[in-house]
Motif scaffolding. Structure first.
Motif, PDB file in Angstrom:
ATOM      1  N   LEU A  62       6.001  64.943  33.514  1.00 29.07           N
ATOM      2  CA  LEU A  62       4.478  64.013  34.425  1.00 29.07           C
ATOM      3  C   LEU A  62       4.863  63.156  35.257  1.00 29.07           C
ATOM      4  CD1 LEU A  62       2.421  64.815  30.620  1.00 29.07           C
ATOM      5  CD2 LEU A  62       2.438  65.798  32.644  1.00 29.07           C
ATOM      6  N   PRO A  63       4.643  62.878  35.572  1.00 28.79           N
ATOM      7  CA  PRO A  63       4.350  61.754  36.514  1.00 28.79           C
ATOM      8  C   PRO A  63       4.249  60.614  36.197  1.00 28.79           C
ATOM      9  CG  PRO A  63       2.679  62.358  37.631  1.00 28.79           C
ATOM     10  CD  PRO A  63       3.552  63.807  36.685  1.00 28.79           C
ATOM     11  N   ARG A  64       4.612  59.283  36.523  1.00 27.94           N
ATOM     12  CA  ARG A  64       3.926  57.864  36.184  1.00 27.94           C
ATOM     13  C   ARG A  64       2.459  57.262  36.518  1.00 27.94           C
ATOM     14  NH1 ARG A  64       7.726  54.788  33.849  1.00 27.94           N
ATOM     15  NH2 ARG A  64       6.586  53.363  33.452  1.00 27.94           N
ATOM     16  N   LYS A  65       2.899  57.903  37.786  1.00 24.47           N
ATOM     17  CA  LYS A  65       1.344  57.601  38.679  1.00 24.47           C
ATOM     18  C   LYS A  65       0.630  58.810  38.821  1.00 24.47           C
ATOM     19  CE  LYS A  65       2.174  52.607  39.271  1.00 24.47           C
ATOM     20  NZ  LYS A  65       2.021  52.090  40.646  1.00 24.47           N
ATOM     21  N   LYS A  66      -0.478  58.729  39.086  1.00 29.01           N
ATOM     22  CA  LYS A  66      -1.556  60.259  40.305  1.00 29.01           C
ATOM     23  C   LYS A  66      -2.591  59.905  40.090  1.00 29.01           C
ATOM     24  CE  LYS A  66      -2.089  63.938  37.945  1.00 29.01           C
ATOM     25  NZ  LYS A  66      -2.409  64.750  37.472  1.00 29.01           N
ATOM     26  N   GLN A  67      -3.240  60.305  41.895  1.00 32.29           N
ATOM     27  CA  GLN A  67      -4.483  59.983  41.805  1.00 32.29           C
ATOM     28  C   GLN A  67      -5.202  61.401  41.242  1.00 32.29           C
ATOM     29  OE1 GLN A  67      -6.175  57.809  43.614  1.00 32.29           O
ATOM     30  NE2 GLN A  67      -7.581  58.800  42.818  1.00 32.29           N
ATOM     31  N   HIS A  68      -6.624  61.602  40.496  1.00 31.50           N
ATOM     32  CA  HIS A  68      -7.406  62.188  40.243  1.00 31.50           C
ATOM     33  C   HIS A  68      -8.384  62.704  40.487  1.00 31.50           C
ATOM     34  CE1 HIS A  68      -8.767  65.223  36.956  1.00 31.50           C
ATOM     35  NE2 HIS A  68      -7.371  66.095  36.705  1.00 31.50           N
ATOM     36  N   ALA A  69      -9.349  64.508  41.090  1.00 30.17           N
ATOM     37  CA  ALA A  69     -10.279  63.947  41.424  1.00 30.17           C
ATOM     38  C   ALA A  69     -11.133  63.791  40.692  1.00 30.17           C
ATOM     39  CB  ALA A  69     -10.394  65.551  41.955  1.00 30.17           C
ATOM     40  N   THR A  70     -11.271  63.256  39.223  1.00 31.09           N
ATOM     41  CA  THR A  70     -12.482  62.784  38.155  1.00 31.09           C
ATOM     42  C   THR A  70     -12.547  61.540  38.461  1.00 31.09           C
ATOM     43  OG1 THR A  70     -11.130  62.644  36.433  1.00 31.09           O
ATOM     44  CG2 THR A  70     -12.112  64.377  36.550  1.00 31.09           C
ATOM     45  N   HIS A  71     -11.620  60.225  39.099  1.00 29.47           N
ATOM     46  CA  HIS A  71     -11.768  59.199  39.381  1.00 29.47           C
ATOM     47  C   HIS A  71     -11.346  58.334  40.617  1.00 29.47           C
ATOM     48  CE1 HIS A  71     -11.930  55.085  37.228  1.00 29.47           C
ATOM     49  NE2 HIS A  71     -11.162  54.857  37.053  1.00 29.47           N
ATOM     50  N   PRO A  72     -11.536  57.809  40.908  1.00 23.65           N
ATOM     51  CA  PRO A  72     -11.259  56.838  42.767  1.00 23.65           C
ATOM     52  C   PRO A  72     -10.411  56.607  42.372  1.00 23.65           C
ATOM     53  CG  PRO A  72     -13.418  55.603  41.705  1.00 23.65           C
ATOM     54  CD  PRO A  72     -12.967  56.889  40.770  1.00 23.65           C
ATOM     55  N   HIS A  73      -9.898  55.437  41.445  1.00 29.16           N
ATOM     56  CA  HIS A  73      -8.555  54.196  41.330  1.00 29.16           C
ATOM     57  C   HIS A  73      -7.551  55.591  40.880  1.00 29.16           C
ATOM     58  CE1 HIS A  73     -12.116  51.435  40.136  1.00 29.16           C
ATOM     59  NE2 HIS A  73     -11.764  51.667  41.578  1.00 29.16           N
ATOM     60  N   PRO A  74      -5.957  54.967  41.593  1.00 28.32           N
ATOM     61  CA  PRO A  74      -5.255  56.035  40.882  1.00 28.32           C
ATOM     62  C   PRO A  74      -5.405  55.992  39.018  1.00 28.32           C
ATOM     63  CG  PRO A  74      -4.187  54.538  42.293  1.00 28.32           C
ATOM     64  CD  PRO A  74      -5.959  54.267  42.518  1.00 28.32           C
ATOM     65  N   LEU A  75      -3.907  56.407  38.388  1.00 29.79           N
ATOM     66  CA  LEU A  75      -3.922  56.056  37.570  1.00 29.79           C
ATOM     67  C   LEU A  75      -2.613  56.172  37.129  1.00 29.79           C
ATOM     68  CD1 LEU A  75      -6.250  59.484  35.862  1.00 29.79           C
ATOM     69  CD2 LEU A  75      -6.731  56.772  36.149  1.00 29.79           C
ATOM     70  N   SER A  76      -2.276  55.759  35.851  1.00 26.33           N
ATOM     71  CA  SER A  76      -0.838  55.496  35.704  1.00 26.33           C
ATOM     72  C   SER A  76      -0.558  55.885  33.938  1.00 26.33           C
ATOM     73  CB  SER A  76      -0.133  54.177  35.502  1.00 26.33           C
ATOM     74  OG  SER A  76      -1.188  53.606  34.352  1.00 26.33           O
ATOM     75  N   LEU A  77       0.388  56.912  33.932  1.00 27.86           N
ATOM     76  CA  LEU A  77       0.439  57.470  32.159  1.00 27.86           C
ATOM     77  C   LEU A  77       0.843  56.532  31.086  1.00 27.86           C
ATOM     78  CD1 LEU A  77       1.102  60.197  30.864  1.00 27.86           C
ATOM     79  CD2 LEU A  77       3.288  59.971  31.415  1.00 27.86           C
ATOM     80  N   HIS A  78       0.451  55.798  30.175  1.00 30.77           N
ATOM     81  CA  HIS A  78       0.700  54.728  28.747  1.00 30.77           C
ATOM     82  C   HIS A  78       0.596  56.093  28.053  1.00 30.77           C
ATOM     83  CE1 HIS A  78      -1.322  51.222  30.488  1.00 30.77           C
ATOM     84  NE2 HIS A  78      -1.041  51.429  31.495  1.00 30.77           N
ATOM     85  N   VAL A  79       1.859  55.839  26.924  1.00 26.58           N
ATOM     86  CA  VAL A  79       2.121  55.907  25.950  1.00 26.58           C
ATOM     87  C   VAL A  79       1.225  55.092  24.023  1.00 26.58           C
ATOM     88  CG1 VAL A  79       4.153  56.358  24.497  1.00 26.58           C
ATOM     89  CG2 VAL A  79       4.703  56.558  27.160  1.00 26.58           C
ATOM     90  N   ASP A  80       1.578  53.933  24.693  1.00 23.85           N
ATOM     91  CA  ASP A  80       1.301  53.281  23.687  1.00 23.85           C
ATOM     92  C   ASP A  80      -0.272  52.362  23.575  1.00 23.85           C
ATOM     93  OD1 ASP A  80       3.700  53.136  21.758  1.00 23.85           O
ATOM     94  OD2 ASP A  80       4.762  51.717  23.115  1.00 23.85           O
ATOM     95  N   HIS A  81      -0.414  52.914  22.989  1.00 25.73           N
ATOM     96  CA  HIS A  81      -2.769  52.523  23.054  1.00 25.73           C
ATOM     97  C   HIS A  81      -3.129  51.162  21.847  1.00 25.73           C
ATOM     98  CE1 HIS A  81      -2.587  56.727  24.551  1.00 25.73           C
ATOM     99  NE2 HIS A  81      -2.107  56.892  24.012  1.00 25.73           N
ATOM    100  N   GLN A  82      -3.645  50.911  22.591  1.00 18.82           N
ATOM    101  CA  GLN A  82      -4.170  49.171  21.751  1.00 18.82           C
ATOM    102  C   GLN A  82      -4.793  49.810  20.091  1.00 18.82           C
ATOM    103  OE1 GLN A  82      -7.265  47.137  23.584  1.00 18.82           O
ATOM    104  NE2 GLN A  82      -7.077  45.372  21.939  1.00 18.82           N
ATOM    105  N   ASP A  83      -5.605  50.793  19.994  1.00 14.09           N
ATOM    106  CA  ASP A  83      -6.670  51.338  18.805  1.00 14.09           C
ATOM    107  C   ASP A  83      -5.324  52.266  18.099  1.00 14.09           C
ATOM    108  OD1 ASP A  83      -8.618  49.026  19.359  1.00 14.09           O
ATOM    109  OD2 ASP A  83      -9.468  50.604  20.219  1.00 14.09           O
ATOM    110  N   GLY A  84      -4.414  52.657  18.661  1.00  9.05           N
ATOM    111  CA  GLY A  84      -3.490  54.305  18.309  1.00  9.05           C
ATOM    112  C   GLY A  84      -4.193  55.503  18.706  1.00  9.05           C
ATOM    113  N   TRP A  85      -5.495  55.532  18.960  1.00 10.76           N
ATOM    114  CA  TRP A  85      -5.859  56.752  19.700  1.00 10.76           C
ATOM    115  C   TRP A  85      -6.785  55.930  21.052  1.00 10.76           C
ATOM    116  CZ3 TRP A  85     -11.286  56.735  20.056  1.00 10.76           C
ATOM    117  CH2 TRP A  85     -11.185  56.189  18.686  1.00 10.76           C
ATOM    118  N   PHE A  86      -6.921  57.137  21.763  1.00  8.72           N
ATOM    119  CA  PHE A  86      -8.254  56.917  22.648  1.00  8.72           C
ATOM    120  C   PHE A  86      -8.894  58.268  22.981  1.00  8.72           C
ATOM    121  CE2 PHE A  86      -4.728  59.014  24.358  1.00  8.72           C
ATOM    122  CZ  PHE A  86      -5.286  60.352  25.424  1.00  8.72           C
TER     123      PHE A  86
END
Length: 519
Positions: free
Chosen positions: A282-306
């Motif tokens: 999986l790429p670290r960064k990508k653009q997806h059609a559902t959102h106007p801004h670029p996205l970055s791949l995250h592993v650790d989440h603030q609440d432990g889930w999202f």
């Protein structure tokens, strides 16, 4: 007369609000207003707007407006006090001066190709050109989420048939549109291109184009078949091409959280960390059609889930988070993998992301109402992201064969789930084994829809509660301390040795009862 009725209605609204007063000059009828010179405009007060169509051309609701009772014209007080110009010079959109055109009617804008009688129209006296006031100032160069290149506004006719790549509707070449700067045969309606879910709101004319690399690798290759993944930097991982392994329902990919079946995987050489080969790439960064801004791949989440914005499911695997600091938009890796055009095995036509997030439609499979969805370009078929990303085949611990996802809107006959022994309807999607005639509900195989992508993985804190996510693989299922039902999900949430809950919803309910009532 209509004037008397409108005035009576206005006075009734005024008399019913004792705490509100108006200057006498403010409620006087207006005659010969430059934007509506033919009729009188009378003051009307709408304290509670509930679907009333008395909107100003600025599209903003105002309780105090001036309205014409003979035709459909309304102007709010801010626009009345600071009206737009009667003449506009804007060479970027048109070479000649544009003048306000007061006459109402079904006039088509040469920029957006739409007829909106509420918007102010401006025309050119030297040529056949009409435009809405808002369309005059549309950006010239933009970058949208649906295309890798920048787009520029053009009003020049171009031969051939053009289709909008956002709504999939026909683009009339006699009107304005956005097209690719690199020469691709890519066109978008003017209004579709500037939607909030498509465009980031930035005018890029004169701005140098940054080199954006979407395919940024997530790992370093140590040697042939051995990598160091950014999500597991302390250990190396080895490629495992053996696919006829023994199925273990508790062995899940750490990225997509789905069970490991006959997939090619990367195994950690020192621990149980495992990734599908596709997930490791999986790429670290990508653009997806559902959102106007670029996205970055995250592993650790603030609440432990999202929670994924597309499928509305909770997930503790990898996720793509918006790169903008003030935006918390996030997709799980399964939904982020959806691209146009999607070929779904349960529908004969390709599916596209033509949805407008301001509208809702029912998914044909799960029958849930949602904003983000895939639509068929040839018929009325609708598929939500949750159903679009369901695995086409899975393993079940009590069946040596693969279970295949099946959906048939014309199915007849009764099926019974082998787990819960309740009726299973192919019209809502089921998993079946063609060799054993086994049938399972989606939730009986993967867990309840909201929590099916939560896997046994560590501990997180939820509103000051320490929560452990454990596999629910005991012969006797735990009884949830909140809803008092058997925990049927593939994971169980443990607060203590005696407190176990079946879902994140029950965790919230437990916390709420603990803090606001007596359990």
């Amino acid at each position: 007369t209509p004037h008397f009725i409108l005035a009576k209605k206005c006075l009734y609204k005024f008399s019913s609000l004792h705490a509100i007063g108006f200057h006498k000059e403010c409620i006087k009828p207006i005659s010969k207003h430059p934007y509506h010179p033919k009729h009188y405009l009378r003051f009307v007060y709408y304290p509670d707007w509930s679907g009333n169509d008395k909107l100003c051309f600025c599209s903003n609701f105002s309780a105090s407006v001036y309205s014409c009772s003979l035709c459909d014209f309304t102007i709010c007080q801010p626009c009345y006090r600071n009206p737009p110009l009667l003449a506009i010079d804007y060479p970027k959109k048109h070479n000649h001066t544009l003048f306000y055109f007061p006459r109402k009617g079904s006039l088509t804008c040469d920029v957006c190709a739409l007829s909106d009688h509420r918007s102010l129209m401006y025309s050119c006296t030297q040529c056949d050109f009409l435009t809405h006031i808002d369309c005059i100032y549309l950006p010239h160069v933009i970058k949208i989420s649906r295309h890798e290149h920048r787009l520029s506004f053009t009003s020049s006719p171009t031969p051939g048939k053009w289709w909008c790549r956002v709504c999939r509707g026909k683009v009339d070449i006699d009107y304005g549109r956005y097209s690719c700067l690199k020469g691709c045969t890519y066109g978008v309606h003017s209004k579709c291109a500037i939607r909030k879910d498509v465009w980031d709101g930035k005018e890029l004319e004169g701005t140098p184009e940054d080199a954006y690399e979407e395919d940024v690798k997530s790992f370093n290759e140590i040697s042939d078949g051995i990598i160091q993944h950014f999500s597991h930097q302390n250990h190396h991982m080895r490629l495992n091409v053996v696919t006829d392994r023994t199925f273990d329902e508790n062995k899940c990919c750490q990225a997509c959280t789905l069970p490991i079946c006959d997939d090619i995987i990367y195994n950690c050489m020192q621990c149980d960390f495992v990734l599908h080969q596709e997930c490791a790439h999986l790429p670290r960064k990508k653009q997806h059609a559902t959102h106007p801004h670029p996205l970055s791949l995250h592993v650790d989440h603030q609440d432990g889930w999202f929670k994924c914005e597309a499928c509305d499911r909770r997930n503790n695997g990898f996720g793509y988070l918006c790169c903008e600091s003030e935006c918390d938009f996030m997709l799980d890796v399964c939904c982020a993998s959806i691209n146009e055009a999607l070929d779904n095995p349960h529908h004969p036509h390709p599916l596209y992301l033509t949805f407008n997030p301001e509208t809702l439609q029912y998914c044909w499979i799960c029958q849930k109402l949602g904003a983000m969805r895939l639509n068929c370009g040839e018929c009325t078929f609708v598929l939500c992201f949750g159903c679009a990303t369901l695995p086409t085949k899975l393993r079940y611990k009590h069946d040596p064969h693969f279970l295949i996802f099946a959906y048939d809107k014309d199915a007849s006959g009764k099926y019974v789930c082998d787990v819960c022994e309740k009726e299973a309807d192919p019209k809502s999607g089921i998993y079946t084994c063609h060799e054993c005639n086994a049938t399972l509900h989606i939730q009986c195989l993967l867990g309840v829809r909201e929590d099916m992508y939560m896997m046994p993985r560590g501990e997180f804190i939820f509103r000051e509660l320490d929560v452990n996510v454990l596999p629910n693989n005991h012969l006797t299922r735990n009884i949830c301390r909140c809803c008092h039902n058997r925990c049927t999900n593939k994971v169980v949430y443990k607060l203590s040795d005696t407190i176990k809950l079946c879902s994140l919803f029950c965790i919230y309910e437990w916390w709420h009862k603990k803090n606001y009532s007596t359990i």
